[in-house]
Design a protein around this motif. Structure first.
Motif, PDB file in Angstrom:
ATOM      1  N   PRO A   1     -21.958  -3.247  -9.194  1.00 19.12           N
ATOM      2  CA  PRO A   1     -21.668  -2.962 -10.611  1.00 19.12           C
ATOM      3  C   PRO A   1     -20.737  -4.000 -11.248  1.00 19.12           C
ATOM      4  CG  PRO A   1     -21.435  -0.966  -9.297  1.00 19.12           C
ATOM      5  CD  PRO A   1     -21.618  -2.098  -8.340  1.00 19.12           C
ATOM      6  N   TYR A   2     -19.767  -4.496 -10.485  1.00 18.60           N
ATOM      7  CA  TYR A   2     -18.845  -5.501 -11.014  1.00 18.60           C
ATOM      8  C   TYR A   2     -19.543  -6.841 -11.219  1.00 18.60           C
ATOM      9  CZ  TYR A   2     -15.317  -2.084  -9.796  1.00 18.60           C
ATOM     10  OH  TYR A   2     -14.580  -0.938  -9.725  1.00 18.60           O
ATOM     11  N   ILE A   3     -20.414  -7.195 -10.304  1.00 15.55           N
ATOM     12  CA  ILE A   3     -21.176  -8.443 -10.426  1.00 15.55           C
ATOM     13  C   ILE A   3     -22.097  -8.359 -11.640  1.00 15.55           C
ATOM     14  CG2 ILE A   3     -22.935  -9.898  -9.328  1.00 15.55           C
ATOM     15  CD1 ILE A   3     -21.638  -9.011  -6.614  1.00 15.55           C
ATOM     16  N   GLN A   4     -22.780  -7.241 -11.791  1.00 16.67           N
ATOM     17  CA  GLN A   4     -23.675  -7.065 -12.939  1.00 16.67           C
ATOM     18  C   GLN A   4     -22.897  -7.135 -14.254  1.00 16.67           C
ATOM     19  OE1 GLN A   4     -25.357  -3.315 -11.640  1.00 16.67           O
ATOM     20  NE2 GLN A   4     -27.343  -4.291 -11.291  1.00 16.67           N
ATOM     21  N   LYS A   5     -21.756  -6.471 -14.309  1.00 17.36           N
ATOM     22  CA  LYS A   5     -20.947  -6.472 -15.526  1.00 17.36           C
ATOM     23  C   LYS A   5     -20.509  -7.892 -15.872  1.00 17.36           C
ATOM     24  CE  LYS A   5     -17.003  -4.207 -17.646  1.00 17.36           C
ATOM     25  NZ  LYS A   5     -15.940  -3.219 -17.489  1.00 17.36           N
ATOM     26  N   PHE A   6     -20.104  -8.675 -14.866  1.00 18.58           N
ATOM     27  CA  PHE A   6     -19.682 -10.044 -15.107  1.00 18.58           C
ATOM     28  C   PHE A   6     -20.823 -10.869 -15.689  1.00 18.58           C
ATOM     29  CE2 PHE A   6     -19.457 -14.483 -13.649  1.00 18.58           C
ATOM     30  CZ  PHE A   6     -18.324 -14.876 -14.338  1.00 18.58           C
ATOM     31  N   TYR A   7     -22.001 -10.804 -15.073  1.00 15.34           N
ATOM     32  CA  TYR A   7     -23.106 -11.638 -15.541  1.00 15.34           C
ATOM     33  C   TYR A   7     -23.715 -11.159 -16.850  1.00 15.34           C
ATOM     34  CZ  TYR A   7     -22.773 -14.696 -11.608  1.00 15.34           C
ATOM     35  OH  TYR A   7     -22.311 -15.625 -10.710  1.00 15.34           O
ATOM     36  N   GLU A   8     -23.401  -9.942 -17.261  1.00 16.50           N
ATOM     37  CA  GLU A   8     -23.830  -9.468 -18.578  1.00 16.50           C
ATOM     38  C   GLU A   8     -22.840  -9.884 -19.667  1.00 16.50           C
ATOM     39  OE1 GLU A   8     -24.258  -5.288 -17.937  1.00 16.50           O
ATOM     40  OE2 GLU A   8     -26.205  -5.520 -16.955  1.00 16.50           O
ATOM     41  N   SER A   9     -21.641 -10.298 -19.268  1.00  8.85           N
ATOM     42  CA  SER A   9     -20.624 -10.713 -20.237  1.00  8.85           C
ATOM     43  C   SER A   9     -20.907 -12.137 -20.720  1.00  8.85           C
ATOM     44  CB  SER A   9     -19.236 -10.670 -19.603  1.00  8.85           C
ATOM     45  OG  SER A   9     -19.082 -11.730 -18.673  1.00  8.85           O
ATOM     46  N   GLU A  10     -20.280 -12.506 -21.821  1.00  7.20           N
ATOM     47  CA  GLU A  10     -20.445 -13.862 -22.358  1.00  7.20           C
ATOM     48  C   GLU A  10     -19.935 -14.905 -21.353  1.00  7.20           C
ATOM     49  OE1 GLU A  10     -22.271 -16.276 -24.698  1.00  7.20           O
ATOM     50  OE2 GLU A  10     -22.241 -14.136 -25.101  1.00  7.20           O
ATOM     51  N   GLU A  11     -18.801 -14.619 -20.725  1.00 10.17           N
ATOM     52  CA  GLU A  11     -18.246 -15.535 -19.722  1.00 10.17           C
ATOM     53  C   GLU A  11     -19.212 -15.718 -18.550  1.00 10.17           C
ATOM     54  OE1 GLU A  11     -14.418 -15.860 -16.692  1.00 10.17           O
ATOM     55  OE2 GLU A  11     -14.657 -14.090 -17.936  1.00 10.17           O
ATOM     56  N   GLY A  12     -19.804 -14.627 -18.107  1.00 10.05           N
ATOM     57  CA  GLY A  12     -20.738 -14.686 -16.990  1.00 10.05           C
ATOM     58  C   GLY A  12     -21.999 -15.453 -17.345  1.00 10.05           C
ATOM     59  N   LYS A  13     -22.489 -15.255 -18.557  1.00  9.19           N
ATOM     60  CA  LYS A  13     -23.681 -15.974 -19.009  1.00  9.19           C
ATOM     61  C   LYS A  13     -23.407 -17.476 -19.060  1.00  9.19           C
ATOM     62  CE  LYS A  13     -25.509 -12.117 -21.644  1.00  9.19           C
ATOM     63  NZ  LYS A  13     -25.749 -11.553 -22.963  1.00  9.19           N
ATOM     64  N   GLN A  14     -22.218 -17.852 -19.540  1.00 12.30           N
ATOM     65  CA  GLN A  14     -21.857 -19.266 -19.595  1.00 12.30           C
ATOM     66  C   GLN A  14     -21.717 -19.849 -18.191  1.00 12.30           C
ATOM     67  OE1 GLN A  14     -18.346 -19.454 -22.005  1.00 12.30           O
ATOM     68  NE2 GLN A  14     -19.448 -18.963 -23.892  1.00 12.30           N
ATOM     69  N   ALA A  15     -21.119 -19.088 -17.287  1.00  7.03           N
ATOM     70  CA  ALA A  15     -20.962 -19.558 -15.904  1.00  7.03           C
ATOM     71  C   ALA A  15     -22.325 -19.751 -15.253  1.00  7.03           C
ATOM     72  CB  ALA A  15     -20.121 -18.568 -15.100  1.00  7.03           C
ATOM     73  N   PHE A  16     -23.241 -18.832 -15.494  1.00 11.30           N
ATOM     74  CA  PHE A  16     -24.573 -18.936 -14.913  1.00 11.30           C
ATOM     75  C   PHE A  16     -25.319 -20.151 -15.470  1.00 11.30           C
ATOM     76  CE2 PHE A  16     -29.140 -17.744 -14.873  1.00 11.30           C
ATOM     77  CZ  PHE A  16     -29.319 -17.778 -13.497  1.00 11.30           C
ATOM     78  N   GLU A  17     -25.226 -20.376 -16.767  1.00 10.02           N
ATOM     79  CA  GLU A  17     -25.889 -21.534 -17.367  1.00 10.02           C
ATOM     80  C   GLU A  17     -25.293 -22.840 -16.830  1.00 10.02           C
ATOM     81  OE1 GLU A  17     -28.679 -21.818 -19.084  1.00 10.02           O
ATOM     82  OE2 GLU A  17     -28.846 -19.657 -18.787  1.00 10.02           O
ATOM     83  N   ALA A  18     -23.995 -22.881 -16.644  1.00 11.19           N
ATOM     84  CA  ALA A  18     -23.355 -24.074 -16.074  1.00 11.19           C
ATOM     85  C   ALA A  18     -23.863 -24.298 -14.656  1.00 11.19           C
ATOM     86  CB  ALA A  18     -21.842 -23.920 -16.089  1.00 11.19           C
ATOM     87  N   TRP A  19     -23.987 -23.236 -13.896  1.00 10.51           N
ATOM     88  CA  TRP A  19     -24.501 -23.336 -12.527  1.00 10.51           C
ATOM     89  C   TRP A  19     -25.945 -23.853 -12.539  1.00 10.51           C
ATOM     90  CZ3 TRP A  19     -28.599 -20.776 -10.195  1.00 10.51           C
ATOM     91  CH2 TRP A  19     -28.713 -20.962  -8.819  1.00 10.51           C
ATOM     92  N   ARG A  20     -26.766 -23.327 -13.458  1.00 12.59           N
ATOM     93  CA  ARG A  20     -28.167 -23.765 -13.543  1.00 12.59           C
ATOM     94  C   ARG A  20     -28.258 -25.250 -13.875  1.00 12.59           C
ATOM     95  NH1 ARG A  20     -31.801 -20.003 -17.114  1.00 12.59           N
ATOM     96  NH2 ARG A  20     -33.249 -21.610 -16.525  1.00 12.59           N
TER      97      ARG A  20
END
Length: 50
Positions: free
Chosen positions: A22-41
């Motif tokens: 649940p914490y991982i999902q919440k992070f990646y649904e947040s704006e910060e998480g989305k930006q981190a994922f895009e940077a990783w991609r």
């Protein structure tokens, strides 16, 4: 040199995953998480070109 890992029972791994998911999902649904994922991609894509 080969890494060795502790022998953690599957039911313990499952319990940990249920707690963390649940914490991982919440992070990646947040704006910060989305930006981190895009940077990783972008980083993965750049590494694939080399």
């Amino acid at each position: 040199m080969r890494k060795t890992y502790p022998n953690i029972p599957q039911h313990e791994m499952d319990a940990l995953a249920r707690c963390l998911l649940p914490y991982i999902q919440k992070f990646y649904e947040s704006e910060e998480g989305k930006q981190a994922f895009e940077a990783w991609r972008r980083e993965q894509k750049a590494q694939a070109k080399h």
